[in-house]
Write a protein that holds these residues in place. Structure first.
Motif, PDB file in Angstrom:
ATOM      1  N   TYR A  75     -16.086 -34.055  46.509  1.00 23.28           N
ATOM      2  CA  TYR A  75     -14.685 -33.662  46.375  1.00 23.28           C
ATOM      3  C   TYR A  75     -14.553 -32.146  46.235  1.00 23.28           C
ATOM      4  O   TYR A  75     -13.738 -31.517  46.925  1.00 23.28           O
ATOM      5  CB  TYR A  75     -14.049 -34.363  45.170  1.00 23.28           C
ATOM      6  N   MET A  76     -15.354 -31.560  45.357  1.00 18.52           N
ATOM      7  CA  MET A  76     -15.251 -30.116  45.136  1.00 18.52           C
ATOM      8  C   MET A  76     -15.719 -29.315  46.355  1.00 18.52           C
ATOM      9  O   MET A  76     -15.118 -28.290  46.690  1.00 18.52           O
ATOM     10  CB  MET A  76     -16.026 -29.711  43.887  1.00 18.52           C
ATOM     11  N   MET A  77     -16.771 -29.778  46.997  1.00 21.17           N
ATOM     12  CA  MET A  77     -17.258 -29.089  48.200  1.00 21.17           C
ATOM     13  C   MET A  77     -16.150 -29.019  49.246  1.00 21.17           C
ATOM     14  O   MET A  77     -15.944 -27.974  49.869  1.00 21.17           O
ATOM     15  CB  MET A  77     -18.468 -29.827  48.791  1.00 21.17           C
ATOM     16  N   GLU A  78     -15.450 -30.109  49.417  1.00 21.07           N
ATOM     17  CA  GLU A  78     -14.437 -30.173  50.474  1.00 21.07           C
ATOM     18  C   GLU A  78     -13.098 -29.586  50.020  1.00 21.07           C
ATOM     19  O   GLU A  78     -12.426 -28.920  50.802  1.00 21.07           O
ATOM     20  CB  GLU A  78     -14.328 -31.607  50.969  1.00 21.07           C
ATOM     21  N   ARG A  79     -12.757 -29.792  48.788  1.00 16.86           N
ATOM     22  CA  ARG A  79     -11.492 -29.258  48.269  1.00 16.86           C
ATOM     23  C   ARG A  79     -11.517 -27.724  48.222  1.00 16.86           C
ATOM     24  O   ARG A  79     -10.542 -27.063  48.544  1.00 16.86           O
ATOM     25  CB  ARG A  79     -11.238 -29.834  46.877  1.00 16.86           C
ATOM     26  N   LEU A  80     -12.681 -27.183  47.826  1.00 19.19           N
ATOM     27  CA  LEU A  80     -12.827 -25.734  47.696  1.00 19.19           C
ATOM     28  C   LEU A  80     -13.432 -25.089  48.943  1.00 19.19           C
ATOM     29  O   LEU A  80     -13.661 -23.887  48.957  1.00 19.19           O
ATOM     30  CB  LEU A  80     -13.686 -25.403  46.466  1.00 19.19           C
ATOM     31  N   ASN A  81     -13.723 -25.921  49.952  1.00 16.39           N
ATOM     32  CA  ASN A  81     -14.329 -25.453  51.204  1.00 16.39           C
ATOM     33  C   ASN A  81     -15.611 -24.645  50.939  1.00 16.39           C
ATOM     34  O   ASN A  81     -15.788 -23.529  51.431  1.00 16.39           O
ATOM     35  CB  ASN A  81     -13.330 -24.632  52.028  1.00 16.39           C
ATOM     36  N   VAL A  82     -16.487 -25.229  50.149  1.00 13.79           N
ATOM     37  CA  VAL A  82     -17.738 -24.591  49.747  1.00 13.79           C
ATOM     38  C   VAL A  82     -18.798 -24.827  50.823  1.00 13.79           C
ATOM     39  O   VAL A  82     -18.876 -25.904  51.405  1.00 13.79           O
ATOM     40  CB  VAL A  82     -18.224 -25.171  48.398  1.00 13.79           C
ATOM     41  N   SER A  83     -19.595 -23.808  51.066  1.00 16.63           N
ATOM     42  CA  SER A  83     -20.738 -23.961  51.966  1.00 16.63           C
ATOM     43  C   SER A  83     -21.793 -22.924  51.601  1.00 16.63           C
ATOM     44  O   SER A  83     -21.566 -22.067  50.748  1.00 16.63           O
ATOM     45  CB  SER A  83     -20.305 -23.803  53.425  1.00 16.63           C
ATOM     46  N   GLY A  84     -22.944 -23.005  52.247  1.00 12.72           N
ATOM     47  CA  GLY A  84     -24.002 -22.029  52.025  1.00 12.72           C
ATOM     48  C   GLY A  84     -24.454 -21.963  50.581  1.00 12.72           C
ATOM     49  O   GLY A  84     -24.706 -22.974  49.936  1.00 12.72           O
ATOM     50  N   LYS A  85     -24.546 -20.728  50.068  1.00 10.13           N
ATOM     51  CA  LYS A  85     -24.991 -20.510  48.692  1.00 10.13           C
ATOM     52  C   LYS A  85     -24.069 -21.189  47.688  1.00 10.13           C
ATOM     53  O   LYS A  85     -24.505 -21.601  46.614  1.00 10.13           O
ATOM     54  CB  LYS A  85     -25.057 -19.016  48.383  1.00 10.13           C
ATOM     55  N   GLY A  86     -22.805 -21.297  48.040  1.00  8.27           N
ATOM     56  CA  GLY A  86     -21.856 -21.947  47.145  1.00  8.27           C
ATOM     57  C   GLY A  86     -22.225 -23.386  46.852  1.00  8.27           C
ATOM     58  O   GLY A  86     -21.978 -23.891  45.750  1.00  8.27           O
ATOM     59  N   VAL A 145     -18.735 -36.289  54.757  1.00  9.25           N
ATOM     60  CA  VAL A 145     -17.750 -36.332  55.842  1.00  9.25           C
ATOM     61  C   VAL A 145     -17.906 -35.092  56.717  1.00  9.25           C
ATOM     62  O   VAL A 145     -17.843 -35.187  57.933  1.00  9.25           O
ATOM     63  CB  VAL A 145     -16.321 -36.401  55.244  1.00  9.25           C
ATOM     64  N   ARG A 146     -18.114 -33.940  56.099  1.00  8.21           N
ATOM     65  CA  ARG A 146     -18.255 -32.691  56.843  1.00  8.21           C
ATOM     66  C   ARG A 146     -19.639 -32.514  57.439  1.00  8.21           C
ATOM     67  O   ARG A 146     -19.818 -31.736  58.351  1.00  8.21           O
ATOM     68  CB  ARG A 146     -18.005 -31.480  55.925  1.00  8.21           C
ATOM     69  N   GLY A 147     -20.653 -33.172  56.850  1.00  8.61           N
ATOM     70  CA  GLY A 147     -22.054 -32.948  57.209  1.00  8.61           C
ATOM     71  C   GLY A 147     -22.414 -33.243  58.618  1.00  8.61           C
ATOM     72  O   GLY A 147     -21.782 -33.626  59.512  1.00  8.61           O
TER      73      GLY A 147
END
Length: 147
Positions: A75-86, A145-147
């Motif tokens: 949820y947080m990865m997708e809600r906050l649009n986190v990627s990479g080091k995040g 879902v994004r993976g």
């Protein structure tokens, strides 16, 4: 939160939680230090403490907590649009509290578990949870879902 996010997070939680459990069980078998017992221990919880659960059910309780962490991660990865080091920062941020749970779990336990300040146990516990944190981002990219 979507059904796909819940599904992905649940799978991530099951895999990462199983990895943590197997690692701590292996370490307990190798060293005799009861970190796996500590991981599964629920004897201090009023309703649960009165019952003697089989290991598989205690492991299931552990996996439920891991699934919650997995769902929160997705949820947080997708809600906050986190990627990479995040993704790594988020993974460690979500896992850090579980490392510190060693102390109240050890203190509150009725079963024979490692002592509150048992250095080797703390290292094994931390190593297991570090492995858990390191598993989350790759599992996210594999099952999300994004993976």
């Amino acid at each position: 939160m979507t059904f796909k996010q819940i599904g992905s997070g649940t799978i991530i939680g099951l895999v990462s939680g199983t990895l943590l459990g197997l690692f701590l069980k292996w370490m307990q078998g190798m060293t005799g230090i009861k970190v796996y017992v500590l991981l599964l221990n629920v004897d201090f919880i009023p309703v649960f403490g009165d019952k003697d659960f089989p290991e598989w059910m205690e492991f299931l309780f552990h996996l439920v907590i891991s699934c919650v962490i997995g769902v929160v991660l997705v949820y947080m990865m997708e809600r906050l649009n986190v990627s990479g080091k995040g993704a790594w920062i988020l993974s460690f941020a979500l896992t850090a509290p579980t490392v510190f749970l060693y102390f109240p779990l050890s203190y509150l336990a009725i079963k024979d578990v490692p002592g509150l300040l048992y250095g080797e146990a703390i290292i094994l516990w931390t190593a297991g949870h570090l492995l858990y944190a390191l598993s989350l981002p790759p599992l996210y990219y594999l099952f999300s879902v994004r993976g």
